[in-house]
Scaffold this active site. Structure first.
Site: not given
Length: 285
Positions: A41-43
Site C-alpha cells: 500500500l504505497d503512496g
C-alpha cells in the site's frame, strides 16, 4: 422533497453500479482468476502531500481505498488478500507519526469489526502477520481481538502484515524450526539437503510450516502502487512465481479500473506462469 429525491436517485445509481459489477466480474470468471492477491500500500504520505492534507490523512483515505478494493476482490472470487500495512523499518519514522499510525490502526481495526462491514458481509477471516509485540498496546490488542472474533469465519481471508519484514519472517521461521527439532532431539546436519530433511535437520518444508503464511497459498499477483518497482522486503520467500505489477496511481487513488487491468495482465501471462509451476513441481518430484 429534493433530499428524498436525491436519495432515491442515489439508490438507483447504486443498484445499477452493483449490477454492472456483477456482469463485469462474470465475464472475468471465464478466464483464469487469481486466488491470492498481495498489495504493497504505497503512496499514502505522497497523496496527503499532493492534496495538502495533514499528517495521517493520507492513510485514512488509503484505508477507505482498501475497503473498496477488498470488496471488489471478494466479489471477483479472490479467496486471499494480503496487504503490507506497516514495515518494521517504518518504526524509524518520527515518533509522533508512528504514534498517530498506531492510533489509526487501532481505530480502523475496530471499525472493521462493527456490524454492516465487509467482515460480516463476506464472513471474512482476518490474520495479522509480523511482530505484533512491537505495536502499541491498543493496536496489538485490537489486532488480537480481530483475529479471535473472525477465527471461525469461513469466507475469504485478509492477512495484514504489520511490524513485518520478510527477512524477519524467515528468521523467525528458522528459529521455530530449530526449536522444534531440538525439542525432538533430532537436529543434525549432514550437508545433503535430502538426507538432512529425512534425518531431522532443517528442510524447506520445515521453514514453510513455520512462516506466517504457512496456511496461505503463494500470491498469484503482487501489486505495489505508486510506480515503485521494489519489493521492500515483502513476501520474498512466497513470490517466486508471482506476477509483479507496479501501477502508477498512489494507493489512495487505486481503483476498480486498476484492479481489472492487473487481472487482465495476470490472465495474459498465466500460461507461462502455469508452465513454470508445472516444471518446478516436476523437478521437486
Amino acid at each position: 422533497m429534493r433530499k428524498r429525491s436525491r436519495k432515491i436517485v442515489a439508490r438507483i445509481i447504486g443498484r445499477l453500479w452493483r449490477l454492472f459489477r456483477r456482469w463485469l466480474f462474470l465475464m472475468f470468471s471465464f478466464g483464469p482468476m487469481p486466488q491470492h492477491i498481495a498489495f504493497i500500500l504505497d503512496g499514502n504520505r505522497r497523496y496527503a502531500k499532493k492534496h495538502n492534507l495533514k499528517m495521517g490523512a493520507g492513510h485514512t483515505v488509503g484505508f477507505n481505498s482498501l475497503v473498496a478494493v477488498l470488496r471488489y476482490c471478494y466479489e471477483l472470487g479472490v479467496k486471499q488478500v494480503t496487504v503490507y500495512a506497516f514495515s518494521i523499518d517504518n518504526f524509524r519514522r518520527k515518533p509522533e507519526e508512528v504514534k498517530g499510525l498506531m492510533a489509526l490502526m487501532k481505530e480502523k481495526i475496530d471499525e472493521l469489526l462493527d456490524e454492516d462491514t465487509i467482515v460480516h458481509k463476506f464472513g471474512l477471516r482476518i490474520n495479522f502477520w509480523g511482530c505484533l509485540h512491537m505495536l502499541s498496546e491498543p493496536a496489538r490488542a485490537a489486532a488480537e481481538r480481530a483475529m479471535a472474533a473472525t477465527a471461525n469465519n469461513t469466507g475469504p481471508v485478509l492477512s495484514v502484515c504489520v511490524a513485518y519484514t520478510s527477512t524477519d519472517e524467515i528468521l523467525r521461521a528458522i528459529k521455530k524450526s530449530c526449536s522444534k527439532k531440538t525439542a525432538e532431539g533430532c537436529l543434525r546436519f549432514t550437508g545433503d539437503p535430502v538426507r538432512d530433511g529425512a534425518c531431522g535437520a532443517i528442510a524447506v518444508a520445515d521453514l514453510e510450516e513455520n512462516l506466517d503464511s504457512a496456511d496461505c497459498p503463494d500470491p498469484d499477483i503482487l501489486i505495489r502502487t505508486s510506480g515503485e518497482t521494489r519489493l521492500s522486503n515483502f513476501l520474498l520467500w512466497q513470490s517466486t512465481l508471482t506476477h509483479l505489477q507496479n501501477p502508477l496511481p498512489l494507493w489512495p487513488e487505486f481503483s476498480l479500473r486498476n484492479l481489472i487491468w492487473a487481472i487482465l495482465e495476470y490472465q495474459r501471462v498465466y500460461p507461462y506462469l502455469e508452465a513454470r509451476r508445472r516444471s518446478l513441481a516436476k523437478k521437486h518430484n
